[in-house]
Design an enzyme around this catalytic site. Sequence first.
Site, PDB file in Angstrom:
ATOM      1  N   HIS A 192     -12.378  11.775   1.527  1.00  0.00           N
ATOM      2  CA  HIS A 192     -12.395  10.381   1.944  1.00  0.00           C
ATOM      3  C   HIS A 192     -12.368  10.181   3.461  1.00  0.00           C
ATOM      4  CE1 HIS A 192     -11.762   6.109   1.618  1.00  0.00           C
ATOM      5  NE2 HIS A 192     -10.573   6.145   2.167  1.00  0.00           N
ATOM      6  N   LEU A 240     -15.400   4.823  -4.092  1.00  0.00           N
ATOM      7  CA  LEU A 240     -13.980   4.573  -3.868  1.00  0.00           C
ATOM      8  C   LEU A 240     -13.436   3.433  -4.728  1.00  0.00           C
ATOM      9  CD1 LEU A 240     -11.403   4.895  -2.010  1.00  0.00           C
ATOM     10  CD2 LEU A 240     -12.452   3.171  -0.560  1.00  0.00           C
ATOM     11  N   HIS A 272      -8.963  11.126  -1.246  1.00  0.00           N
ATOM     12  CA  HIS A 272      -8.448   9.871  -1.791  1.00  0.00           C
ATOM     13  C   HIS A 272      -8.181  10.061  -3.276  1.00  0.00           C
ATOM     14  CE1 HIS A 272      -7.994   5.668  -2.818  1.00  0.00           C
ATOM     15  NE2 HIS A 272      -8.046   5.353  -1.543  1.00  0.00           N
ATOM     16  N   GLU A 311      -6.769   1.823  -2.970  1.00  0.00           N
ATOM     17  CA  GLU A 311      -5.340   2.009  -3.200  1.00  0.00           C
ATOM     18  C   GLU A 311      -4.679   0.665  -3.516  1.00  0.00           C
ATOM     19  OE1 GLU A 311      -3.563   4.896  -0.580  1.00  0.00           O
ATOM     20  OE2 GLU A 311      -2.008   3.472  -0.050  1.00  0.00           O
ATOM     21  N   ARG A 326      -1.059   9.502   0.179  1.00  0.00           N
ATOM     22  CA  ARG A 326      -2.276   9.859  -0.548  1.00  0.00           C
ATOM     23  C   ARG A 326      -2.346  11.350  -0.838  1.00  0.00           C
ATOM     24  NH1 ARG A 326      -6.854   6.079   2.401  1.00  0.00           N
ATOM     25  NH2 ARG A 326      -6.228   4.168   1.357  1.00  0.00           N
ATOM     26  N   PHE A 358       0.861  -1.182   0.000  1.00  0.00           N
ATOM     27  CA  PHE A 358       0.000   0.000   0.000  1.00  0.00           C
ATOM     28  C   PHE A 358       0.895   1.228   0.000  1.00  0.00           C
ATOM     29  CE2 PHE A 358      -4.644   0.536   1.273  1.00  0.00           C
ATOM     30  CZ  PHE A 358      -5.095  -0.494   0.490  1.00  0.00           C
ATOM     31  N   GLN A 402      -8.584  14.063   4.278  1.00  0.00           N
ATOM     32  CA  GLN A 402      -7.898  13.325   3.228  1.00  0.00           C
ATOM     33  C   GLN A 402      -8.743  13.245   1.965  1.00  0.00           C
ATOM     34  OE1 GLN A 402      -6.936   8.828   3.462  1.00  0.00           O
ATOM     35  NE2 GLN A 402      -4.984   9.903   3.471  1.00  0.00           N
TER      36      GLN A 402
END
Lengths: 236, 122, 590
Positions: C356, C255, C245, C258, C289, C121, C243
Amino acid sequence: MSLQVSVYRYNPEQDSVPHMQDFTVEVPEGKDLMVLDVLALIKEQDDSFVYRRSCREGVCGSDGMNIGGTNGLACITPLSEAVRKEKLVLRPLPGLPVIRDLVVDMSLFYKQYEKVRPYLINDTPPPATERLQSPEERAKLDGLYECVLCACCSTACPSFWWNPDKFVGPAGLLQSYRFLADSRDTATEERLSDLEDPFSVFRCRGIMNCVDVCPKGLNPTQAIGHIRKMLLEKGS
Amino acid sequence: MVTNITSLSRTGLRDWLVQRVSAVVLAVYTVFIVGWLLYTETLSFELWHALFEQTWMRIFSLMALVSLVSHAWIGMWTIFGDYLNERALGKKALTVRFLSQALCGIVLFVYIAWGVQILWGL
Amino acid sequence: MSKIRTLTFDAIVIGGGGAGLRAALQLTESGVSAACISKVFPTRSHTVSAQGGITCAIASVDPDDDWRWHMYDTVKGSDYIGDQDAIEYMCSVGPQAVFELDHMGLPFSRTEEGRIYQRPFGGQSKNFGKGGQAARTCAAADRTGHALLHTLHQANIKSGTTFLNEWYAVDLVKNANGQVAGVIAIDIESGEVAYVKAKATVLATGGAGRIYASTTNALINTGDGVGMALRAGYMVQDMEMWQFHPTGIYGAGTLVTEGCRGEGGFLINGEGERFMERYAPNAKDLAGRDVVARSMILEIMEGRGAGPNKDHVLLKLDHLGEAELHAKLPGICELAKTFAHADPVKEPIPVVPTCHYMMGGIPTNIGGQALMQNAQGEDQIIEGLYACGEAACVSVHGANRLGGNSLLDLVVFGRAAGLQIKKSLEEGFDAIDANDADIEAAMVRLNRLNESSAGEKVADVRRDLQNIMQLNFGVFRQEDNMMKGLEALDALKGRLANLHLEDKSNIFNTARIEALELENLFEVAYATAVSALERKESRGAHARNDYQERDDENWLKHSLYFPVDKRIGRRKVNFTPKTMEAFPPQTRTY
């Protein structure tokens, strides 16, 4: 573009019987809205109109309803699939008591879910790390654990309509098999014993409406077949 | 575990198995009888009687009869449970269902008794 | 006692998502009388939408993996305003919490050895940033949140937790000593209003992404817990940190994990260029991110976007092959087909940075005890109030959360809150009962709404609020826009006070709930706006055109927003982990 929508209305504080109400909703051209978007537009016109919703992407299972005669999730059913004869017809999931408008009382559905003991049972002391499971063993859970408990399947099942208190129903049985199939679970015998009676599993008559309507593409009938086979092996 | 005292074997598994096995017996019996009728060139009472004179045929027929009765009981029991219940009929459901089951039971018993009488010519 | 019914528990958990369910489980298993209050049936909570996984150094894929490396990544990811004691706790306790999930039955994907599958990730490294990309995110295909939420719900069924499902918590009840003594809640099905009394009230109400017009968040993410805390006069922390995304589906906002990039997918601009190679030469598409989201916006602003309006970029996955995609990212394939009409096996998915996650929230200590400041500016525990999960700010995410750390946050701090409450109950609470006046005070806003006779429509005010936030408090921020935004919010406040509830019925009245939610959204949005204006630097997710550099001298600090006088304060960041040296602030590059 105007869209004709006919929705089921029932508010127990005002109505003695339910009725269908027509709305005209303006939807943008060239964009295939989801049924849930239309519900929101109706609610802007009439805020007493009631439905459940949460994730709006088909993973939480809140907005199961009967769309043009077929059960499905409003948030992932596009109008292009839902509108028939230039009209969108929305009703609550069949077979469960209606609380108000498109909201049904799901207590019986949840009760059947809880009845199958939908949790891992393993009384051996857990290791310091995870319990090992091979990719092949884990693959047996695919098509089972993805259920979102939307109740589209169980409320499309005539056997569940007739015996919602005794027949576990496709959703519950799918979860039952999810734990029967889990290599980490040690309660197979007990789980099977709980299912031997004439109702819990055996009220399934293989109609397969559940497979037809499942918004996640799961196959409860197949899981029920696996349970029957396990019962047969245990019984003989 | 849902228990019920009126189902045939009181376990769903056995009921299910009985229904499947009895269906097979009935299917084989039907195929045999239809086949016999088709392959017998001039059908006469004597030939028909001769067939049923034989012990194996009598046993086979009795088997089919028992299968029919158990198959019917399980099927009818299911249908009564689905439609003659509290949701459909309210409080009188128990009485109506019990009477229907009793009637069905009597009819099926008559089938057996009468069938045995016919087969063995008592 | 007042007219309404009182339900009494030792502890109540508001929220049935991952954090709430984990806290409730801990409480029930330790024998505390606890109830979980959730406005939706628990498996409808937003945790269900988490896809990629739960990041944790369980050393499955890499046997040498170390939780300290995970801690380093998290501190760096937070742009150094994550509290290092909390991050240390999360990363070191994490493996135990993840193994517990496996023991509860979570259907993790597996390695050939039978261990939990881990995927790479963003922002992950080995050996404190020196050993290259790590693979540390434990996954159940791309449905980890769904699997985790259902598993926790199932574990609560097993342990016999009391659920008040489809109950909506309206406001906190404070007693004469300033302690929190439960909540006023509505049973949505019947419309009954009740006082749910408890010695410990846990706010696990999740995020508030719905303050923005474009968000990956569920419609229910309305910041109810943060709203309640603010109305009760309690401070919130780091609310400017939102955040975005990188990969929300263009047009729909849903979404795309990731994990797609973790499994080898990458972003391309309208010219087909893999542009992240320019912005983050080492980590490329797996940079933090905030870094990726900013790079995408820059590409679009510089005219290299994709599509007829050049207003998005593309996520390319087809090179991974059909078999791999269907095995590892089955949910994404479904979502892309439904919401982008694109089959990732054949064509790239149009994506755009989308709101997000709320890094800020109610400040708490490691045990989930909510904090306020005394007159000397020192931390002080708010008696009876706890928070965990996205609603809380422990703070493990600082200015930017790493992918996969939210699920870990939920289980670690949900569990920690449960442990702390058990301990506090055993030590004995010196709580007094709330009186009728206290309960009446918590009913004020509900009563006002129920008595409204004319005024603004909820949908209109909500839409305007979301547009104000989207326009003025997005990925890039600057003073003049934010001032405009704040003025617009001030104007909106008047309209909010004038909200009209047309439908006053009792049974399943969702219009009433939406009106109450809107007020929470506003509280959160306002706190965000004031905090964002005040933080005059760029750090993590807070990127300002007018202050482009990080300012460690003035702002290596948490921001605090005090709702009573709408003032911004500062709070020290923790640099004293228990078992090791702190990671000092460094320039953050990927």
